[in-house]
Design a protein around this motif. Structure first.
Motif, PDB file in Angstrom:
ATOM      1  N   MET A 143      44.421   6.296  44.704  1.00  0.00           N
ATOM      2  CA  MET A 143      44.786   6.108  46.100  1.00  0.00           C
ATOM      3  C   MET A 143      45.950   5.130  46.189  1.00  0.00           C
ATOM      4  O   MET A 143      45.956   4.098  45.541  1.00  0.00           O
ATOM      5  CB  MET A 143      43.583   5.569  46.877  1.00  0.00           C
ATOM      6  N   GLU A 144      46.934   5.462  46.989  1.00  0.00           N
ATOM      7  CA  GLU A 144      48.086   4.599  47.192  1.00  0.00           C
ATOM      8  C   GLU A 144      47.812   3.680  48.378  1.00  0.00           C
ATOM      9  O   GLU A 144      47.433   4.128  49.455  1.00  0.00           O
ATOM     10  CB  GLU A 144      49.318   5.461  47.459  1.00  0.00           C
ATOM     11  N   GLU A 145      47.983   2.375  48.136  1.00  0.00           N
ATOM     12  CA  GLU A 145      47.803   1.415  49.208  1.00  0.00           C
ATOM     13  C   GLU A 145      49.162   1.036  49.758  1.00  0.00           C
ATOM     14  O   GLU A 145      50.024   0.557  49.029  1.00  0.00           O
ATOM     15  CB  GLU A 145      47.081   0.153  48.713  1.00  0.00           C
ATOM     16  N   ILE A 146      49.367   1.252  51.046  1.00  0.00           N
ATOM     17  CA  ILE A 146      50.634   0.949  51.695  1.00  0.00           C
ATOM     18  C   ILE A 146      50.354   0.189  52.982  1.00  0.00           C
ATOM     19  O   ILE A 146      49.493   0.573  53.767  1.00  0.00           O
ATOM     20  CB  ILE A 146      51.417   2.236  52.025  1.00  0.00           C
ATOM     21  N   ILE A 147      51.089  -0.882  53.172  1.00  0.00           N
ATOM     22  CA  ILE A 147      51.044  -1.628  54.426  1.00  0.00           C
ATOM     23  C   ILE A 147      52.348  -1.319  55.153  1.00  0.00           C
ATOM     24  O   ILE A 147      53.435  -1.499  54.604  1.00  0.00           O
ATOM     25  CB  ILE A 147      50.935  -3.148  54.175  1.00  0.00           C
ATOM     26  N   LYS A 148      52.225  -0.841  56.383  1.00  0.00           N
ATOM     27  CA  LYS A 148      53.411  -0.502  57.175  1.00  0.00           C
ATOM     28  C   LYS A 148      53.445  -1.360  58.433  1.00  0.00           C
ATOM     29  O   LYS A 148      52.529  -1.311  59.247  1.00  0.00           O
ATOM     30  CB  LYS A 148      53.395   0.975  57.565  1.00  0.00           C
ATOM     31  N   ILE A 149      54.510  -2.138  58.555  1.00  0.00           N
ATOM     32  CA  ILE A 149      54.689  -3.016  59.701  1.00  0.00           C
ATOM     33  C   ILE A 149      56.110  -2.833  60.223  1.00  0.00           C
ATOM     34  O   ILE A 149      57.073  -2.993  59.472  1.00  0.00           O
ATOM     35  CB  ILE A 149      54.492  -4.500  59.317  1.00  0.00           C
ATOM     36  N   ALA A 150      56.221  -2.525  61.492  1.00  0.00           N
ATOM     37  CA  ALA A 150      57.546  -2.425  62.107  1.00  0.00           C
ATOM     38  C   ALA A 150      58.066  -3.830  62.375  1.00  0.00           C
ATOM     39  O   ALA A 150      57.295  -4.760  62.598  1.00  0.00           O
ATOM     40  CB  ALA A 150      57.458  -1.636  63.410  1.00  0.00           C
ATOM     41  N   SER A 151      59.370  -3.995  62.343  1.00  0.00           N
ATOM     42  CA  SER A 151      59.983  -5.285  62.643  1.00  0.00           C
ATOM     43  C   SER A 151      59.883  -5.541  64.138  1.00  0.00           C
ATOM     44  O   SER A 151      60.600  -4.929  64.920  1.00  0.00           O
ATOM     45  CB  SER A 151      61.445  -5.274  62.228  1.00  0.00           C
ATOM     46  N   GLN A 152      58.975  -6.405  64.502  1.00  0.00           N
ATOM     47  CA  GLN A 152      58.755  -6.730  65.907  1.00  0.00           C
ATOM     48  C   GLN A 152      58.445  -8.207  66.005  1.00  0.00           C
ATOM     49  O   GLN A 152      58.610  -8.947  65.053  1.00  0.00           O
ATOM     50  CB  GLN A 152      57.600  -5.885  66.460  1.00  0.00           C
ATOM     51  N   ASP A 153      57.956  -8.642  67.150  1.00  0.00           N
ATOM     52  CA  ASP A 153      57.578 -10.036  67.295  1.00  0.00           C
ATOM     53  C   ASP A 153      56.357 -10.326  66.415  1.00  0.00           C
ATOM     54  O   ASP A 153      55.643  -9.417  66.005  1.00  0.00           O
ATOM     55  CB  ASP A 153      57.298 -10.368  68.770  1.00  0.00           C
ATOM     56  N   ARG A 154      56.137 -11.569  66.127  1.00  0.00           N
ATOM     57  CA  ARG A 154      55.090 -11.964  65.176  1.00  0.00           C
ATOM     58  C   ARG A 154      53.707 -11.513  65.623  1.00  0.00           C
ATOM     59  O   ARG A 154      52.916 -11.052  64.808  1.00  0.00           O
ATOM     60  CB  ARG A 154      55.132 -13.477  64.950  1.00  0.00           C
ATOM     61  N   LYS A 155      53.386 -11.637  66.900  1.00  0.00           N
ATOM     62  CA  LYS A 155      52.065 -11.227  67.383  1.00  0.00           C
ATOM     63  C   LYS A 155      51.835  -9.738  67.117  1.00  0.00           C
ATOM     64  O   LYS A 155      50.776  -9.342  66.629  1.00  0.00           O
ATOM     65  CB  LYS A 155      51.906 -11.528  68.873  1.00  0.00           C
ATOM     66  N   THR A 156      52.814  -8.928  67.428  1.00  0.00           N
ATOM     67  CA  THR A 156      52.689  -7.481  67.208  1.00  0.00           C
ATOM     68  C   THR A 156      52.556  -7.173  65.719  1.00  0.00           C
ATOM     69  O   THR A 156      51.790  -6.296  65.323  1.00  0.00           O
ATOM     70  CB  THR A 156      53.887  -6.741  67.828  1.00  0.00           C
ATOM     71  N   GLN A 157      53.285  -7.906  64.902  1.00  0.00           N
ATOM     72  CA  GLN A 157      53.177  -7.717  63.457  1.00  0.00           C
ATOM     73  C   GLN A 157      51.759  -8.038  62.979  1.00  0.00           C
ATOM     74  O   GLN A 157      51.176  -7.277  62.202  1.00  0.00           O
ATOM     75  CB  GLN A 157      54.190  -8.598  62.717  1.00  0.00           C
ATOM     76  N   TYR A 158      51.212  -9.149  63.441  1.00  0.00           N
ATOM     77  CA  TYR A 158      49.836  -9.501  63.074  1.00  0.00           C
ATOM     78  C   TYR A 158      48.843  -8.439  63.562  1.00  0.00           C
ATOM     79  O   TYR A 158      47.918  -8.072  62.834  1.00  0.00           O
ATOM     80  CB  TYR A 158      49.423 -10.854  63.654  1.00  0.00           C
ATOM     81  N   GLU A 159      49.016  -7.979  64.796  1.00  0.00           N
ATOM     82  CA  GLU A 159      48.095  -6.980  65.346  1.00  0.00           C
ATOM     83  C   GLU A 159      48.105  -5.697  64.525  1.00  0.00           C
ATOM     84  O   GLU A 159      47.093  -5.002  64.435  1.00  0.00           O
ATOM     85  CB  GLU A 159      48.425  -6.709  66.813  1.00  0.00           C
ATOM     86  N   SER A 160      49.227  -5.390  63.927  1.00  0.00           N
ATOM     87  CA  SER A 160      49.321  -4.228  63.049  1.00  0.00           C
ATOM     88  C   SER A 160      48.801  -4.542  61.647  1.00  0.00           C
ATOM     89  O   SER A 160      48.136  -3.716  61.009  1.00  0.00           O
ATOM     90  CB  SER A 160      50.776  -3.761  62.982  1.00  0.00           C
ATOM     91  N   LEU A 161      49.081  -5.749  61.163  1.00  0.00           N
ATOM     92  CA  LEU A 161      48.727  -6.131  59.795  1.00  0.00           C
ATOM     93  C   LEU A 161      47.228  -6.333  59.589  1.00  0.00           C
ATOM     94  O   LEU A 161      46.675  -5.872  58.580  1.00  0.00           O
ATOM     95  CB  LEU A 161      49.483  -7.415  59.416  1.00  0.00           C
ATOM     96  N   VAL A 162      46.565  -7.017  60.503  1.00  0.00           N
ATOM     97  CA  VAL A 162      45.152  -7.371  60.312  1.00  0.00           C
ATOM     98  C   VAL A 162      44.284  -6.146  60.022  1.00  0.00           C
ATOM     99  O   VAL A 162      43.550  -6.131  59.019  1.00  0.00           O
ATOM    100  CB  VAL A 162      44.605  -8.202  61.498  1.00  0.00           C
ATOM    101  N   PRO A 163      44.310  -5.093  60.837  1.00  0.00           N
ATOM    102  CA  PRO A 163      43.447  -3.949  60.526  1.00  0.00           C
ATOM    103  C   PRO A 163      43.829  -3.241  59.218  1.00  0.00           C
ATOM    104  O   PRO A 163      42.966  -2.710  58.523  1.00  0.00           O
ATOM    105  CB  PRO A 163      43.598  -3.019  61.724  1.00  0.00           C
ATOM    106  N   GLN A 164      45.109  -3.275  58.881  1.00  0.00           N
ATOM    107  CA  GLN A 164      45.524  -2.651  57.619  1.00  0.00           C
ATOM    108  C   GLN A 164      44.982  -3.437  56.420  1.00  0.00           C
ATOM    109  O   GLN A 164      44.532  -2.849  55.434  1.00  0.00           O
ATOM    110  CB  GLN A 164      47.046  -2.542  57.551  1.00  0.00           C
ATOM    111  N   ILE A 165      45.038  -4.761  56.503  1.00  0.00           N
ATOM    112  CA  ILE A 165      44.471  -5.579  55.417  1.00  0.00           C
ATOM    113  C   ILE A 165      42.972  -5.353  55.330  1.00  0.00           C
ATOM    114  O   ILE A 165      42.430  -5.166  54.241  1.00  0.00           O
ATOM    115  CB  ILE A 165      44.793  -7.075  55.615  1.00  0.00           C
ATOM    116  N   HIS A 166      42.298  -5.352  56.471  1.00  0.00           N
ATOM    117  CA  HIS A 166      40.847  -5.138  56.444  1.00  0.00           C
ATOM    118  C   HIS A 166      40.499  -3.787  55.826  1.00  0.00           C
ATOM    119  O   HIS A 166      39.556  -3.691  55.043  1.00  0.00           O
ATOM    120  CB  HIS A 166      40.257  -5.278  57.843  1.00  0.00           C
TER     121      HIS A 166
END
Length: 158
Positions: free
Chosen positions: A1-24
């Motif tokens: 399985m390939e693990e990929i984290i995808k985050i668009a360049s946005q404000d920090r809050k939006t980046q975190y909101e996208s990152l947290v569920p992906q890390i989990h």
């Protein structure tokens, strides 16, 4: 399985909101703490390009360097020493806007300008800390503390 984290360049809050569920999702099926910490470091470092992202684990009377991304780091930190040691001793997160103004700061890298440390607890004991350094002054806020704590909470479920 390939693990990929995808985050668009946005404000920090939006980046975190996208990152947290992906890390989990990335760590939820992996029981190994070190592997999960390593992936968290890579995901946070890649997303925000902080100077240093890493973990220190409690071993006896010291915090011992664990998985990290960034320049070479201090290997051991004693209870109460530096930002990490104080966060451990106080069992609380610390945000330091200017590390040069923090009494007893341990300068592992002269490039570090600001820092945030989040304790990791199990059964009310601190078992380690997440330490993040930035090469920018005043780079961390309560927003970072909130979302980094959510990331750490995923370790307890992983």
């Amino acid at each position: 399985m390939e693990e990929i984290i995808k985050i668009a360049s946005q404000d920090r809050k939006t980046q975190y909101e996208s990152l947290v569920p992906q890390i989990h999702a990335l760590i939820s099926d992996e029981p190994d703490l070190i592997a999960n910490m390593a992936n968290i470091c890579a995901a946070v470092k890649t997303t925000f390009n902080f100077l240093w992202v890493g973990f220190y684990l409690v071993k006896g009377q010291d915090l011992v360097l664990g998985p990290f991304q960034g320049p070479v780091a201090c290997t051991r930190i004693s209870t109460g020493k530096g930002v990490c040691g104080q966060a451990w001793e106080q069992k609380t997160s610390l945000i330091v806007p200017d590390v040069d103004q923090f009494p007893g700061h341990i300068a592992c890298s002269s490039e570090s300008k600001s820092e945030i440390v989040i304790p990791i607890t199990a059964c009310e004991d601190v078992i380690g800390v997440l330490d993040i350094d930035s090469d920018q002054l005043n780079d961390f806020s309560k927003l970072d503390e909130v979302y980094l704590t959510k990331i750490i909470d995923g370790l307890k479920k992983g």
